[in-house]
Design an enzyme around this catalytic site. Sequence first.
Site, PDB file in Angstrom:
ATOM      1  N   ASP A  12      54.676  33.377  41.034  1.00  0.00           N
ATOM      2  CA  ASP A  12      53.540  32.618  41.565  1.00  0.00           C
ATOM      3  C   ASP A  12      53.268  31.444  40.634  1.00  0.00           C
ATOM      4  OD1 ASP A  12      51.548  32.017  43.344  1.00  0.00           O
ATOM      5  OD2 ASP A  12      50.502  33.925  43.178  1.00  0.00           O
ATOM      6  N   THR A  14      46.568  39.167  43.373  1.00  0.00           N
ATOM      7  CA  THR A  14      47.738  38.869  44.220  1.00  0.00           C
ATOM      8  C   THR A  14      48.980  39.624  43.739  1.00  0.00           C
ATOM      9  OG1 THR A  14      46.825  36.684  44.672  1.00  0.00           O
ATOM     10  CG2 THR A  14      49.179  36.985  45.118  1.00  0.00           C
ATOM     11  N   ASP A  42      24.263  24.232  19.566  1.00  0.00           N
ATOM     12  CA  ASP A  42      23.949  24.463  20.990  1.00  0.00           C
ATOM     13  C   ASP A  42      25.208  24.513  21.855  1.00  0.00           C
ATOM     14  OD1 ASP A  42      24.765  21.869  20.963  1.00  0.00           O
ATOM     15  OD2 ASP A  42      22.818  21.006  21.497  1.00  0.00           O
ATOM     16  N   LYS A  80      50.118  36.551  52.682  1.00  0.00           N
ATOM     17  CA  LYS A  80      48.849  36.835  51.992  1.00  0.00           C
ATOM     18  C   LYS A  80      47.665  36.242  52.742  1.00  0.00           C
ATOM     19  CE  LYS A  80      47.373  34.557  48.049  1.00  0.00           C
ATOM     20  NZ  LYS A  80      47.439  34.213  46.621  1.00  0.00           N
ATOM     21  N   SER A 122      45.495  34.626  38.112  1.00  0.00           N
ATOM     22  CA  SER A 122      44.118  34.532  37.622  1.00  0.00           C
ATOM     23  C   SER A 122      43.536  35.938  37.469  1.00  0.00           C
ATOM     24  CB  SER A 122      43.294  33.673  38.575  1.00  0.00           C
ATOM     25  OG  SER A 122      41.961  33.639  38.157  1.00  0.00           O
ATOM     26  N   THR A 123      43.001  36.506  38.543  1.00  0.00           N
ATOM     27  CA  THR A 123      42.479  37.879  38.448  1.00  0.00           C
ATOM     28  C   THR A 123      43.616  38.896  38.452  1.00  0.00           C
ATOM     29  OG1 THR A 123      42.384  38.165  40.851  1.00  0.00           O
ATOM     30  CG2 THR A 123      40.432  37.230  39.790  1.00  0.00           C
TER      31      THR A 123
HETATM   32  C1  R5P Z   1      46.792  30.748  45.151  1.00  0.00           C
HETATM   33  O1  R5P Z   1      47.154  30.305  46.232  1.00  0.00           O
HETATM   34  C2  R5P Z   1      47.689  30.777  43.950  1.00  0.00           C
HETATM   35  O2  R5P Z   1      48.976  30.351  44.250  1.00  0.00           O
HETATM   36  C3  R5P Z   1      47.732  32.150  43.309  1.00  0.00           C
HETATM   37  O3  R5P Z   1      48.353  33.059  44.196  1.00  0.00           O
HETATM   38  C4  R5P Z   1      46.347  32.639  42.997  1.00  0.00           C
HETATM   39  O4  R5P Z   1      45.638  31.677  42.280  1.00  0.00           O
HETATM   40  C5  R5P Z   1      46.416  33.929  42.203  1.00  0.00           C
HETATM   41  O5  R5P Z   1      45.120  34.364  41.962  1.00  0.00           O
HETATM   42  P1  R5P Z   1      44.793  35.859  41.613  1.00  0.00           P
HETATM   43  O6  R5P Z   1      45.619  36.230  40.406  1.00  0.00           O
HETATM   44  O7  R5P Z   1      43.321  35.842  41.307  1.00  0.00           O
HETATM   45  O8  R5P Z   1      45.125  36.704  42.796  1.00  0.00           O
END
Ligand code: R5P
Length: 283
Positions: free
Chosen positions: A212, A220, A36, A186, A216-217
């Site tokens: 940075d 930025t 599970d 930003k 993540s995605t």
């Molecule tokens: C946010 O303030 C962090 O410093 C990064 O800029 C952010 O997590 C980047 O996220 P993503 O790649 O989704 O734009």
Amino acid sequence: MSMIILGGSKSQGLASRLAAETGASLGELERRRFPDTEAYVRLKSDVAGERVVIVATTHPDQALVELLLLGDAVRRQRPESITTIVPYYAYGRQDRVFLAGETVSAEVVARLIQGFTDEFVTVDPHKEHILSFFKCKAGSVTAVPTIAEHVKAKHVDLVLAPDKGALERAQSCAAIMGVDADHLDKVRLDAHTVELRPKNLSVRDKNVLILDDIISTGGTVMKAAAELKKQGAQKVMAACTHGLFAAEALAHIRTVCDDVIATDTVESSVSVVSVAKSIAKAL
Ligand code: R5P
């Protein structure tokens, strides 16, 4: 008393590098998933009376649950001490209540971890003040000097922070490399969308490193890279400490950036910089 390092399933490489760096031994674990999907963790090494160092990034959620189970298994054996290294501290970005009704996720996770550990160490937390959520000894190390040393050979002319909040990090990287630093402005519209205010950066024919803490995605860095290319930058590289690369982010970033660099706080195909030495110094 010796030091025994136990690696979480998402930090196996870093745990081995840390063991090599410190001369500590790597403890043995049995790990599996029930049908599970629930996690099962069993400590196979005897850690009673030993100094135990757990190295476990808490992303994705299953890795966090595994850490909590592992921490409890270790505590039950009565070690001399437990130091928990969380190279990437997931949920760290929700470090305060932004909108009424929200939780402070970073504090919730801190409460869970301090339930079994004597000491906590993380790498480049999004905001340093999350350390105050821990009642036990808590500290952080930075990957920025190691990233700077790695990119020195790449002939970077400017280190760019995607927002003002990240400028200090970009400045310390730039100082080590002996180049300038600047920042963009930003505005985050939602979890998937960011807007970067146009700003004249004088980057024509220059090689620029966007730095940075987290990618993540990739929204930025891609927006920043597009702006830099529009302003005539020759080469644009993206570097971060924590490369989460959600979904197809890495492939998308590669369409606008000439190089992508991350550390092994989150292990991926672009984890070309290790934080093992920095963590070893903190132990
Ligand atoms: C946010 O303030 C962090 O410093 C990064 O800029 C952010 O997590 C980047 O996220 P993503 O790649 O989704 O734009």
